[in-house]
Motif scaffolding. Structure first.
Motif, short mmCIF file in Angstrom:
data_model
loop_
_atom_site.label_atom_id
_atom_site.label_comp_id
_atom_site.label_asym_id
_atom_site.label_seq_id
_atom_site.Cartn_x
_atom_site.Cartn_y
_atom_site.Cartn_z
N ALA A 209 32.96 49.78 49.68
CA ALA A 209 34.16 50.41 49.15
C ALA A 209 34.86 49.54 48.11
O ALA A 209 35.54 50.05 47.22
N TYR A 210 34.69 48.22 48.21
CA TYR A 210 35.36 47.30 47.30
C TYR A 210 34.33 46.53 46.47
O TYR A 210 33.13 46.63 46.69
N ASP A 211 34.84 45.74 45.55
CA ASP A 211 33.96 45.04 44.61
C ASP A 211 33.23 43.87 45.24
O ASP A 211 32.21 43.43 44.73
N THR A 212 33.78 43.33 46.33
CA THR A 212 33.15 42.18 46.97
C THR A 212 33.00 42.45 48.47
O THR A 212 33.69 43.29 49.04
N LEU A 213 32.10 41.71 49.09
CA LEU A 213 31.84 41.86 50.52
C LEU A 213 31.58 40.48 51.12
O LEU A 213 30.81 39.70 50.56
N ARG A 214 32.22 40.20 52.26
CA ARG A 214 31.99 38.92 52.93
C ARG A 214 30.90 39.08 53.98
O ARG A 214 30.88 40.06 54.72
N GLN A 215 30.02 38.10 54.03
CA GLN A 215 28.98 38.05 55.05
C GLN A 215 29.16 36.77 55.88
O GLN A 215 29.80 35.81 55.43
N LYS A 216 28.57 36.79 57.05
CA LYS A 216 28.67 35.59 57.90
C LYS A 216 27.42 35.45 58.75
O LYS A 216 26.75 36.44 59.07
N PHE A 217 27.14 34.19 59.08
CA PHE A 217 25.96 33.88 59.90
C PHE A 217 26.24 32.59 60.66
O PHE A 217 26.83 31.65 60.12
N VAL A 218 25.82 32.55 61.93
CA VAL A 218 26.02 31.36 62.76
C VAL A 218 24.71 30.56 62.81
O VAL A 218 23.69 31.05 63.28
N PHE A 219 24.77 29.32 62.31
CA PHE A 219 23.64 28.40 62.38
C PHE A 219 23.83 27.50 63.61
O PHE A 219 24.89 26.89 63.79
N GLY A 220 22.81 27.43 64.45
CA GLY A 220 22.87 26.58 65.62
C GLY A 220 22.17 25.25 65.38
O GLY A 220 21.03 25.22 64.90
N ILE A 221 22.87 24.16 65.66
CA ILE A 221 22.27 22.82 65.53
C ILE A 221 22.33 22.12 66.89
O ILE A 221 23.10 22.51 67.78
N GLY A 222 21.55 21.09 67.05
CA GLY A 222 21.51 20.37 68.32
C GLY A 222 22.77 19.55 68.54
O GLY A 222 23.48 19.16 67.59
N TYR A 223 23.04 19.22 69.78
CA TYR A 223 24.22 18.42 70.12
C TYR A 223 24.12 17.01 69.56
O TYR A 223 25.14 16.35 69.33
N ASP A 224 22.91 16.52 69.34
CA ASP A 224 22.74 15.17 68.81
C ASP A 224 22.76 15.13 67.29
O ASP A 224 22.75 14.05 66.70
N ASP A 225 22.77 16.29 66.62
CA ASP A 225 22.75 16.34 65.16
C ASP A 225 24.15 16.12 64.60
O ASP A 225 25.17 16.40 65.26
N ASP A 226 24.20 15.66 63.35
CA ASP A 226 25.48 15.37 62.70
C ASP A 226 26.08 16.66 62.12
O ASP A 226 25.47 17.31 61.26
N ILE A 227 27.26 17.00 62.59
CA ILE A 227 27.90 18.25 62.16
C ILE A 227 28.26 18.20 60.67
O ILE A 227 28.09 19.19 59.94
N GLU A 228 28.74 17.07 60.21
CA GLU A 228 29.14 16.96 58.80
C GLU A 228 27.95 17.13 57.87
O GLU A 228 28.06 17.81 56.84
N THR A 229 26.83 16.52 58.20
CA THR A 229 25.63 16.67 57.38
C THR A 229 25.16 18.12 57.34
O THR A 229 24.81 18.66 56.28
N ALA A 230 25.14 18.77 58.50
CA ALA A 230 24.73 20.16 58.56
C ALA A 230 25.68 21.05 57.76
O ALA A 230 25.25 21.97 57.04
N THR A 231 26.98 20.75 57.83
CA THR A 231 27.97 21.53 57.07
C THR A 231 27.74 21.38 55.57
O THR A 231 27.80 22.35 54.81
N ASP A 232 27.46 20.14 55.14
CA ASP A 232 27.21 19.90 53.71
C ASP A 232 25.99 20.70 53.23
O ASP A 232 25.99 21.25 52.12
N ILE A 233 24.95 20.77 54.04
CA ILE A 233 23.74 21.51 53.66
C ILE A 233 24.04 23.01 53.55
O ILE A 233 23.62 23.68 52.60
N ILE A 234 24.77 23.50 54.52
CA ILE A 234 25.11 24.93 54.51
C ILE A 234 25.89 25.29 53.25
O ILE A 234 25.63 26.30 52.59
#
Length: 285
Positions: free
Chosen positions: A174-199
């Motif tokens: 209906a509008y000119d833009t549309l937001r999408q979303k997706f949940v990426f799962g990472i391991g508990y031992d992985d670095d959240i900041e690094t994964a966020t930068d990649i995303i």
């Protein structure tokens, strides 16, 4: 001789009365018919078009009003001709018939009314991709009674307009833009900041993902085996094909970058442990 003269006079009076009634009927009938066709109906068309109604609604309104004008012309003609009693009886009979037909066709009439509101309010148009209930597809035709939707499995679904007018319908385009979303799962031992930068990096690298508004990443869940990072991004001129393709390309790029960076995308796994006890009964000899 006198009786013949009286009969002649009576016949002349009857003919004159009949002629008067006929003239009155024709005059009343034509007056209402011409007034309706050249004043009322054109006026209705102008008013409906000025309100932004679809041409299908204009056509329906014209046909309905045309029928009303004809009925009114006949009724006025009978009234002017002096047959009011007949007209009253006909009105009562016609009302009873209309009531019976209305009860029998209430669903059909409801779909017609819903179709008029859909064409007027335009919650969706032909070519739009819509979702209602657990179904979705592209609108191919909007009629006054039903709408026809082609699903993405190439099936044609005929939906009563009442179903679409009385339930929540999602129109992603209906509008000119549309937001999408997706949940990426990472391991508990992985670095959240690094994964966020990649995303974020992979979203910014995709040509069809908008820079403004930009991509955002939030930690949304701590699951049994993974930390959930939800990515939200926007696309322009949304279409079903673009929606699926951009999502697939983006998620694939992030997955490959995670693999290269050694970031795990764990899945739920369960291990069953236990023992089996065998009981052997020895029959007494």
């Amino acid at each position: 001789m006198l009786l013949l003269q009286l009969d002649a006079v009576t016949t002349a009076v009857d003919i004159a009365a009949i002629a008067t009634s006929v003239v009155g009927f024709v005059a009343g009938f034509l007056a209402v018919l011409l007034l309706g066709k050249y004043v009322v109906i054109p006026g209705l068309r102008r008013i409906v078009r000025s309100r932004g109604f679809d041409e299908a609604v204009v056509s329906l309104g014209t046909n309905v009003l045309n029928a009303v004008v004809w009925v009114a012309a006949i009724a006025i003609g009978f009234a002017v001709a002096g047959y009011g009693g007949f007209l009253s009886a006909f009105a009562v009979f016609g009302g009873a018939i209309a009531l019976a037909v209305g009860f029998a066709a209430q669903d059909l009439l409801g779909n017609f009314v819903a179709g008029v509101f859909i064409l007027k309010d335009k919650p969706f148009e032909v070519g739009d991709w819509i979702q209602w209930g657990d179904m979705s597809g592209r609108v191919e035709e909007i009629d006054l009674r039903v709408s026809r939707v082609r699903t993405f499995d190439n099936e044609l679904v005929t939906v009563p307009n009442g179903d679409l007018a009385n339930s929540a319908v999602t129109n992603p385009v209906a509008y000119d833009t549309l937001r999408q979303k997706f949940v990426f799962g990472i391991g508990y031992d992985d670095d959240i900041e690094t994964a966020t930068d990649i995303i974020i990096e992979k979203a910014e690298a995709h040509e069809e993902i908008l820079d403004d508004p930009g991509v955002s990443v939030r930690l949304v869940e701590l699951g049994d085996s993974a930390v959930g990072l939800q990515s939200r991004w926007w696309i322009a001129d949304p279409d079903r094909g673009d929606f699926v393709r951009v999502r697939s390309e983006y998620v694939t790029a992030v997955k490959e970058a995670f693999d290269d960076a050694g970031i795990d995308m764990p899945y739920v796994h369960r291990q069953l442990t236990g023992s089996v006890e065998v009981i052997e009964d020895v029959a007494d000899e």
